[in-house]
Design a protein around this motif. Structure first.
Motif, PDB file in Angstrom:
ATOM      1  N   ALA A 168       0.821  -1.217   0.000  1.00  0.00           N
ATOM      2  CA  ALA A 168       0.000   0.000   0.000  1.00  0.00           C
ATOM      3  C   ALA A 168       0.853   1.265   0.000  1.00  0.00           C
ATOM      4  N   VAL A 169       1.905   1.291   0.798  1.00  0.00           N
ATOM      5  CA  VAL A 169       2.771   2.481   0.839  1.00  0.00           C
ATOM      6  C   VAL A 169       3.355   2.733  -0.541  1.00  0.00           C
ATOM      7  N   GLU A 170       3.822   1.680  -1.193  1.00  0.00           N
ATOM      8  CA  GLU A 170       4.407   1.817  -2.529  1.00  0.00           C
ATOM      9  C   GLU A 170       3.360   2.267  -3.542  1.00  0.00           C
ATOM     10  N   ALA A 171       2.132   1.760  -3.417  1.00  0.00           N
ATOM     11  CA  ALA A 171       1.071   2.135  -4.350  1.00  0.00           C
ATOM     12  C   ALA A 171       0.742   3.627  -4.237  1.00  0.00           C
ATOM     13  N   VAL A 172       0.669   4.142  -3.021  1.00  0.00           N
ATOM     14  CA  VAL A 172       0.392   5.565  -2.824  1.00  0.00           C
ATOM     15  C   VAL A 172       1.528   6.404  -3.392  1.00  0.00           C
ATOM     16  N   ARG A 173       2.755   5.955  -3.182  1.00  0.00           N
ATOM     17  CA  ARG A 173       3.897   6.694  -3.720  1.00  0.00           C
ATOM     18  C   ARG A 173       3.857   6.716  -5.244  1.00  0.00           C
ATOM     19  N   ARG A 174       3.498   5.614  -5.861  1.00  0.00           N
ATOM     20  CA  ARG A 174       3.440   5.559  -7.322  1.00  0.00           C
ATOM     21  C   ARG A 174       2.336   6.467  -7.862  1.00  0.00           C
ATOM     22  N   LEU A 175       1.212   6.526  -7.179  1.00  0.00           N
ATOM     23  CA  LEU A 175       0.130   7.412  -7.619  1.00  0.00           C
ATOM     24  C   LEU A 175       0.564   8.868  -7.552  1.00  0.00           C
ATOM     25  N   ARG A 176       1.231   9.242  -6.457  1.00  0.00           N
ATOM     26  CA  ARG A 176       1.715  10.625  -6.325  1.00  0.00           C
ATOM     27  C   ARG A 176       2.744  10.935  -7.411  1.00  0.00           C
ATOM     28  N   ASP A 177       3.668  10.006  -7.643  1.00  0.00           N
ATOM     29  CA  ASP A 177       4.717  10.230  -8.633  1.00  0.00           C
ATOM     30  C   ASP A 177       4.130  10.365 -10.037  1.00  0.00           C
ATOM     31  N   ALA A 178       2.977   9.715 -10.263  1.00  0.00           N
ATOM     32  CA  ALA A 178       2.328   9.778 -11.569  1.00  0.00           C
ATOM     33  C   ALA A 178       1.501  11.053 -11.737  1.00  0.00           C
ATOM     34  N   GLY A 179       1.423  11.860 -10.678  1.00  0.00           N
ATOM     35  CA  GLY A 179       0.760  13.151 -10.786  1.00  0.00           C
ATOM     36  C   GLY A 179      -0.711  13.174 -10.416  1.00  0.00           C
ATOM     37  N   PHE A 180      -1.213  12.090  -9.829  1.00  0.00           N
ATOM     38  CA  PHE A 180      -2.627  12.079  -9.433  1.00  0.00           C
ATOM     39  C   PHE A 180      -2.825  12.858  -8.136  1.00  0.00           C
ATOM     40  N   ALA A 181      -3.928  13.611  -8.066  1.00  0.00           N
ATOM     41  CA  ALA A 181      -4.320  14.259  -6.818  1.00  0.00           C
ATOM     42  C   ALA A 181      -4.962  13.198  -5.924  1.00  0.00           C
ATOM     43  N   LEU A 182      -4.541  13.144  -4.671  1.00  0.00           N
ATOM     44  CA  LEU A 182      -5.004  12.090  -3.766  1.00  0.00           C
ATOM     45  C   LEU A 182      -5.732  12.666  -2.561  1.00  0.00           C
ATOM     46  N   ALA A 183      -6.766  11.944  -2.147  1.00  0.00           N
ATOM     47  CA  ALA A 183      -7.440  12.237  -0.885  1.00  0.00           C
ATOM     48  C   ALA A 183      -7.781  10.923  -0.212  1.00  0.00           C
ATOM     49  N   LEU A 184      -7.651  10.883   1.090  1.00  0.00           N
ATOM     50  CA  LEU A 184      -8.022   9.708   1.865  1.00  0.00           C
ATOM     51  C   LEU A 184      -9.392   9.955   2.467  1.00  0.00           C
ATOM     52  N   VAL A 185     -10.329   9.061   2.200  1.00  0.00           N
ATOM     53  CA  VAL A 185     -11.712   9.251   2.655  1.00  0.00           C
ATOM     54  C   VAL A 185     -12.119   8.041   3.491  1.00  0.00           C
ATOM     55  N   THR A 186     -12.612   8.298   4.693  1.00  0.00           N
ATOM     56  CA  THR A 186     -12.878   7.182   5.596  1.00  0.00           C
ATOM     57  C   THR A 186     -14.102   7.421   6.467  1.00  0.00           C
ATOM     58  N   ASN A 187     -14.820   6.339   6.733  1.00  0.00           N
ATOM     59  CA  ASN A 187     -15.923   6.376   7.691  1.00  0.00           C
ATOM     60  C   ASN A 187     -15.450   6.045   9.098  1.00  0.00           C
ATOM     61  N   THR A 188     -14.180   5.808   9.283  1.00  0.00           N
ATOM     62  CA  THR A 188     -13.652   5.469  10.599  1.00  0.00           C
ATOM     63  C   THR A 188     -13.968   6.586  11.596  1.00  0.00           C
ATOM     64  N   THR A 189     -14.581   6.214  12.706  1.00  0.00           N
ATOM     65  CA  THR A 189     -14.965   7.202  13.716  1.00  0.00           C
ATOM     66  C   THR A 189     -14.329   6.916  15.079  1.00  0.00           C
ATOM     67  N   SER A 190     -13.354   6.022  15.099  1.00  0.00           N
ATOM     68  CA  SER A 190     -12.720   5.684  16.373  1.00  0.00           C
ATOM     69  C   SER A 190     -11.478   6.525  16.644  1.00  0.00           C
ATOM     70  N   ARG A 191     -10.995   7.241  15.613  1.00  0.00           N
ATOM     71  CA  ARG A 191      -9.777   8.039  15.750  1.00  0.00           C
ATOM     72  C   ARG A 191      -9.978   9.413  15.110  1.00  0.00           C
ATOM     73  N   THR A 192      -9.204  10.382  15.563  1.00  0.00           N
ATOM     74  CA  THR A 192      -9.281  11.722  14.986  1.00  0.00           C
ATOM     75  C   THR A 192      -8.429  11.804  13.717  1.00  0.00           C
ATOM     76  N   ARG A 193      -8.681  12.855  12.940  1.00  0.00           N
ATOM     77  CA  ARG A 193      -7.890  13.073  11.728  1.00  0.00           C
ATOM     78  C   ARG A 193      -6.413  13.252  12.080  1.00  0.00           C
ATOM     79  N   ALA A 194      -6.142  13.996  13.143  1.00  0.00           N
ATOM     80  CA  ALA A 194      -4.752  14.250  13.521  1.00  0.00           C
ATOM     81  C   ALA A 194      -4.039  12.943  13.871  1.00  0.00           C
ATOM     82  N   TRP A 195      -4.726  12.080  14.617  1.00  0.00           N
ATOM     83  CA  TRP A 195      -4.123  10.786  14.976  1.00  0.00           C
ATOM     84  C   TRP A 195      -3.886   9.945  13.735  1.00  0.00           C
ATOM     85  N   MET A 196      -4.873   9.895  12.833  1.00  0.00           N
ATOM     86  CA  MET A 196      -4.721   9.122  11.597  1.00  0.00           C
ATOM     87  C   MET A 196      -3.541   9.629  10.792  1.00  0.00           C
TER      88      MET A 196
END
Length: 236
Positions: free
Chosen positions: A25-53
């Motif tokens: 997963a780490v490598e996949a995210v790096r490859r997407l960034r290197d390819a110039g895609f704009a990225l956002a992480l979207v989650t329904n997780t409600t057990s942790r804050t954004r800062a902690w994540m």
């Protein structure tokens, strides 16, 4: 990927399981960034804050900040500010997300008078019979029901675990109150992330492990939905 400019990535089950990186997963995210895609992480997780994540994911090598992460609690806070300004809210959730509910008036569940809004987050030990029955009583007294998601379950390193979506239909049917869903699969959730990236739905992918809340919901919102075979994915 022709015509695609932006990629929305679910976190739990796609990038991590129990906050440990999924292999590759780490490598996949790096490859997407290197390819110039704009990225956002979207989650329904409600057990942790954004800062902690953000801190945890950054330490794992993903190189993200809180500004890259769109969570159901943060989206919920904005939704309540628009639709129920000043409402007295009770939260039933597993985990402390107060920091991501900025501006929301949260009252104790034993405050006496029924709240204006019940906010339903992720399930956990807090979802006991007394707690659910108390929510039922609030709804019968006229409270609105705002749910951060309808997810039935999620995967941890201990296997699949029930989520709030397993309880939500019963509350709706018993009380006659339909939940207003703010997290995925709500189209407005995807739109918020896309607006921040400056991308249209037709130029975006949503990558997730939930066939309903991620892949199909994204398709209904005009994005291309991609289902990965990790996390809660099941062959059927």
């Amino acid at each position: 990927m022709e015509g695609i400019r932006a990629v929305l990535l679910d976190i739990d089950g796609v990038l991590t399981v129990s906050w440990r990186p999924v292999p590759g997963a780490v490598e996949a995210v790096r490859r997407l960034r290197d390819a110039g895609f704009a990225l956002a992480l979207v989650t329904n997780t409600t057990s942790r804050t954004r800062a902690w994540m953000a801190a945890t994911l950054s330490d794992a090598g993903f190189g993200v900040t809180a500004d890259d992460i769109f969570t159901a609690p943060a989206i919920t806070a904005a939704y309540l500010a628009r639709n129920y300004p000043g409402a007295r809210c009770v939260v039933l959730n597993s985990g402390d997300i107060t920091a991501d509910l900025a501006g929301v008036t949260i009252v104790p569940d034993d405050a006496g008078a029924a709240p204006d809004v019940v906010i339903l987050g992720g399930a956990g030990p807090e979802f006991s019979y007394p707690a659910l029955n108390q929510v039922f009583g609030y709804l019968l007294s006229g409270a609105r029901l705002v749910a951060m998601g309808r997810n039935l379950y999620w995967r941890t390193d201990q296997g699949l675990q029930l989520d709030a979506g397993a309880f939500l239909p019963g509350l709706e049917q018993a009380s006659g109150v339909q939940a207003e869903v703010t997290g995925k699969p709500a189209a407005a959730f995807f739109a918020t992330a896309l607006d921040a990236l400056g991308a249209g739905a037709s130029a975006a992918l949503m990558v997730g492990d939930d066939i309903e809340a991620d892949a199909l919901a994204a398709q209904r919102a005009g994005l291309t939905g991609v289902l990965v075979r990790t996390g809660k994915y099941q062959r059927e």
